[in-house]
Design an enzyme around this catalytic site. Structure first.
Site, mmCIF file in Angstrom:
data_model
loop_
_atom_site.group_PDB
_atom_site.id
_atom_site.type_symbol
_atom_site.label_atom_id
_atom_site.label_comp_id
_atom_site.label_asym_id
_atom_site.label_seq_id
_atom_site.Cartn_x
_atom_site.Cartn_y
_atom_site.Cartn_z
ATOM 1 C CB CYS A 97 -1.200 -0.091 1.039
ATOM 2 S SG CYS A 97 0.056 -0.361 2.880
HETATM 3 C C1 LIG Z 1 0.793 -3.945 3.473
HETATM 4 S S1 LIG Z 1 2.760 -5.236 4.079
HETATM 5 C C2 LIG Z 1 1.157 -7.125 4.604
HETATM 6 C C3 LIG Z 1 1.467 -6.916 6.193
HETATM 7 C C4 LIG Z 1 0.720 -8.344 6.430
HETATM 8 N N1 LIG Z 1 -0.192 -8.247 6.114
HETATM 9 C C5 LIG Z 1 1.104 -8.964 7.894
HETATM 10 O O1 LIG Z 1 0.803 -9.031 9.157
HETATM 11 O O2 LIG Z 1 2.157 -8.806 8.277
HETATM 12 C C6 LIG Z 1 2.542 -6.206 2.333
HETATM 13 C C7 LIG Z 1 3.501 -7.384 2.090
HETATM 14 O O3 LIG Z 1 3.587 -7.528 0.886
HETATM 15 C C8 LIG Z 1 5.237 -7.998 0.783
HETATM 16 N N2 LIG Z 1 5.690 -7.723 -1.087
HETATM 17 C C9 LIG Z 1 5.855 -6.328 -1.411
HETATM 18 N N3 LIG Z 1 5.731 -6.918 -2.873
HETATM 19 C C10 LIG Z 1 5.856 -8.462 -3.340
HETATM 20 C C11 LIG Z 1 5.890 -8.974 -4.285
HETATM 21 N N4 LIG Z 1 6.640 -8.217 -5.515
HETATM 22 N N5 LIG Z 1 6.119 -10.283 -4.381
HETATM 23 C C12 LIG Z 1 5.818 -10.741 -2.958
HETATM 24 N N6 LIG Z 1 5.549 -9.773 -1.660
HETATM 25 C C13 LIG Z 1 5.396 -8.624 -1.608
HETATM 26 C C14 LIG Z 1 6.150 -6.875 1.432
HETATM 27 O O4 LIG Z 1 6.858 -7.497 1.572
HETATM 28 C C15 LIG Z 1 5.046 -6.741 2.248
HETATM 29 O O5 LIG Z 1 5.558 -7.485 3.405
#
Ligand SMILES: C[S@@+](CC[C@H](N)C(=O)[O-])C[C@H]1O[C@@H](n2cnc3c(N)ncnc32)[C@H](O)[C@@H]1O
Length: 227
Positions: A97
């Protein structure tokens, strides 16, 4: 006992969705892990977490330490083919986000066209490919910041409209709520948009056609689906 709902957890971070759905060691997140969960209806069958900005992958390591690595993937979701993800009934995820986050000023926010925002289309791709393979995902449960509803700055609401329309095109009915953690006993005003979508072949979708006006006033689909 009825079958558990098989869950795929995307953008898993350290497993917030999993704790909410499965609890921890048989205890519910809602009770601060003090009360037994009872008959737990969810089972995470696959998870994915990959942080693009660092090499060390700390969140994924925490996740694996807590939940094991057998059904966990630490790859960029954009590189994971849908047929490498086990069939599941519910796809969940707090998709990145940064583009809408209050941590940036409004004028810098890039909306769905921003670098991380386009990850929405990875969710869309997986839903589409699972459907094409004859195993549509019944439920989709997503979380994002409240600013998602107003993004991008120059065309307020366009990104959310695209999300809703693209889910509808795939055959999903969609509900959403903005929920403030402070109203649930937590010491912070953290507003989050939750999206719940259900596929046209589910019992709940068929009920929706008949209920219409009363539906939201009676709590929407969540209590009907998961009571
Ligand atoms: C808003 S956070 C979600 C947090 C999660 N709900 C928690 O309880 O910790 C979004 C997550 O997506 C991961 N992310 C970002 N780009 C990504 C990608 N291309 N593939 C997989 N994960 C990704 C980030 O590292 C981050 O941990």
């Amino acid at each position: 006992m009825k079958n558990k709902i098989r869950v795929a957890e995307l953008f898993a971070g350290v497993g917030g969705f999993r704790l909410g759905l499965e609890g921890w060691q048989g205890r519910s997140a809602l009770s601060g892990y003090t009360k037994k969960l009872g008959n737990n209806g969810f089972e995470v069958v696959w998870s994915n977490q990959w942080e693009p900005s660092t090499k060390s992958q700390d969140a994924s390591k925490v996740y694996e330490q807590r939940f094991g690595n057998e059904h966990h993937s630490n790859n960029d979701i954009a590189t994971v083919a849908a047929n490498h993800i086990p069939d599941h009934d519910m796809l969940v995820g707090g998709f990145p986000c940064q583009d809408y986050s209050v941590a940036r000023t409004l004028s810098q926010s890039g909306g769905l066209q921003g670098k991380k925002g386009v990850l929405w289309w990875e969710i869309h791709r997986i839903l589409k490919d699972k459907m094409a393979a004859g195993n549509p995902v019944s439920y989709v449960f997503l979380e994002n910041v409240d600013r998602l509803l107003k993004s991008p700055v120059k065309k307020r609401g366009r990104d959310f409209a695209i999300i809703l329309a693209s889910l509808a095109d795939l055959g999903y009915a969609v509900e959403w709520r903005v929920i403030n953690a402070a109203e649930y006993g937590l010491p912070q005003r953290r507003r989050r948009t939750f999206i719940l979508a259900f596929f046209k072949d589910t019992a709940i979708y068929k009920q929706l056609d008949h209920k219409q006006g009363d539906w939201i006033a009676e709590g929407g689909s969540w209590p009907r689906l998961f009571r």
